[in-house]
Design an enzyme around this catalytic site. Structure first.
Site, mmCIF file in Angstrom:
data_model
loop_
_atom_site.group_PDB
_atom_site.id
_atom_site.type_symbol
_atom_site.label_atom_id
_atom_site.label_comp_id
_atom_site.label_asym_id
_atom_site.label_seq_id
_atom_site.Cartn_x
_atom_site.Cartn_y
_atom_site.Cartn_z
ATOM 1 N N ASN A 1 0.862 -1.184 0.000
ATOM 2 C CA ASN A 1 0.000 0.000 0.000
ATOM 3 C C ASN A 1 0.898 1.235 0.000
ATOM 4 O OD1 ASN A 1 -1.613 2.243 0.859
ATOM 5 N ND2 ASN A 1 -3.125 0.821 1.678
ATOM 6 N N ARG B 1 4.374 18.447 1.334
ATOM 7 C CA ARG B 1 5.241 19.493 0.788
ATOM 8 C C ARG B 1 4.667 20.106 -0.484
ATOM 9 N NH1 ARG B 1 10.833 20.658 1.482
ATOM 10 N NH2 ARG B 1 11.211 22.573 0.299
ATOM 11 N N HIS C 1 -5.577 3.454 -1.451
ATOM 12 C CA HIS C 1 -6.849 3.670 -0.747
ATOM 13 C C HIS C 1 -7.212 5.148 -0.856
ATOM 14 C CE1 HIS C 1 -9.505 2.519 2.924
ATOM 15 N NE2 HIS C 1 -10.013 3.578 2.303
ATOM 16 N N ARG D 1 -9.326 8.426 -0.614
ATOM 17 C CA ARG D 1 -10.475 8.880 0.167
ATOM 18 C C ARG D 1 -11.082 10.111 -0.491
ATOM 19 N NH1 ARG D 1 -7.452 6.254 4.181
ATOM 20 N NH2 ARG D 1 -8.759 4.993 5.551
ATOM 21 N N HIS E 1 -4.279 11.832 0.792
ATOM 22 C CA HIS E 1 -3.019 11.166 0.441
ATOM 23 C C HIS E 1 -3.086 10.763 -1.035
ATOM 24 C CE1 HIS E 1 -5.639 7.964 1.859
ATOM 25 N NE2 HIS E 1 -5.412 8.252 3.115
ATOM 26 N N GLU F 1 -8.740 0.170 -2.684
ATOM 27 C CA GLU F 1 -9.584 0.052 -1.498
ATOM 28 C C GLU F 1 -10.397 1.328 -1.314
ATOM 29 O OE1 GLU F 1 -6.520 -2.549 1.314
ATOM 30 O OE2 GLU F 1 -6.891 -0.435 1.769
ATOM 31 N N THR G 1 -7.727 6.373 9.648
ATOM 32 C CA THR G 1 -7.452 5.123 8.956
ATOM 33 C C THR G 1 -8.645 4.207 9.162
ATOM 34 O OG1 THR G 1 -5.841 3.319 8.699
ATOM 35 C CG2 THR G 1 -6.295 4.065 10.942
ATOM 36 N N HIS H 1 -3.879 -4.476 7.782
ATOM 37 C CA HIS H 1 -3.957 -3.440 8.818
ATOM 38 C C HIS H 1 -3.054 -3.785 9.994
ATOM 39 C CE1 HIS H 1 -5.423 -0.032 11.124
ATOM 40 N NE2 HIS H 1 -6.076 0.355 10.032
ATOM 41 N N ASP H 2 -2.050 -2.946 10.178
ATOM 42 C CA ASP H 2 -1.076 -3.062 11.277
ATOM 43 C C ASP H 2 -0.207 -4.317 11.185
ATOM 44 O OD1 ASP H 2 -1.808 -0.642 12.299
ATOM 45 O OD2 ASP H 2 -3.121 -1.451 13.852
ATOM 46 N N GLY I 1 1.013 -1.311 4.309
ATOM 47 C CA GLY I 1 1.420 0.027 3.931
ATOM 48 C C GLY I 1 2.213 0.756 4.988
ATOM 49 N N HIS I 2 1.533 1.183 6.043
ATOM 50 C CA HIS I 2 2.159 2.065 7.037
ATOM 51 C C HIS I 2 3.430 1.467 7.617
ATOM 52 C CE1 HIS I 2 2.330 5.216 10.096
ATOM 53 N NE2 HIS I 2 2.650 4.260 10.945
#
Length: 245
Positions: free
Chosen positions: A7, A18, A43, A45, A50, A70, A100, A190-191, A213-214
């Protein structure tokens, strides 16, 4: 073998902080695939804080593995997906102001709604996945929607694992087992991180795909993007190897 989809939302977050075009989400996608990732996830939104909708169009010709988009199926998202026709769409019931994703679908409550949306995607040749909490009783309703897959929302597992509670994986095992029995494939996300990915896949080897991702982008700051992706792939391979011993 479980596939790794990266992701790249966080790349877009840094870019947007920036302004301009650096770091480039398109170059990130190209590099992730060169380094071994088997898919790219975004993903978008509605506020485009992002990943921007234009990013999705820019990425379409560059993703040569699997493109997974997503999101909450609001009208703008539906139109985006139907125009781009990615290999997979993952439906996530996140609120517009959510930092999130924080919950899966109630497939019983939203059965008719999901069935209608999934039917439209499948008519257009797009594989569908429903973001789902580890609740076995929701699987039968998920199957009724016509979805191809579910994606297990793994935050509770990750939190439990980090606290030393390996039993946190048990409801995920049960939900995945029932999903397979209903003819559904299972994704997870997720996580997930380098710390917990191997254990999760050892316990649930039927997971078809993980979307990360994160944690992966954060780890890449210290370890490098290529090295981090390769580390994930080795852990996934090791998990399958050890499970088969």
């Amino acid at each position: 073998m479980t596939k790794l989809s990266v992701n790249i939302n966080k790349i877009a977050t840094i870019r947007n902080a920036r302004g301009g075009s650096e770091p480039s989400v398109t170059q990130a996608a190209i590099r992730c695939q060169q380094y071994g990732a088997q898919g790219i996830t975004i993903h978008p939104r509605p506020d485009q804080r992002h990943i921007k909708y234009q990013d999705a169009y820019d990425l379409k010709p560059l993703v040569t593995t699997e493109f997974n988009i997503e999101g909450n199926p609001v009208d703008s998202f539906l139109n985006l997906v139907l125009e781009i026709k990615p290999e997979q769409v993952t439906l996530v019931p996140d609120a517009e102001d959510a930092i999130t994703s924080n919950a899966g679908w109630d497939t019983k409550k939203h059965l008719n709604y999901l069935t209608e949306i999934i039917s439209e995607f499948k008519k257009n040749g797009i594989r569908t996945s429903i973001f789902l909490d580890p609740k076995p009783d929701l699987i039968a309703y998920a199957a009724k929607t016509g979805t191809d897959r579910i994606e297990l929302y793994t935050e509770a597992f990750a939190n439990g694992f980090a606290a030393g509670n390996h039993k946190a994986v048990l409801p995920y095992q049960e939900t995945a087992k029932i999903a397979v029995e209903h003819g559904l494939q299972v994704n997870a996300g997720h996580d997930l991180s380098l710390q917990n990915i191997e254990f999760l896949i050892q316990q649930i080897p039927t997971i078809a795909e993980v979307s990360i991702g994160h944690a992966l982008i954060s780890e890449a700051i210290y370890l490098g993007l290529e090295n981090t992706i390769q580390m994930y792939l080795r852990k996934i391979e090791k998990a399958h190897f050890n499970q088969n011993l």
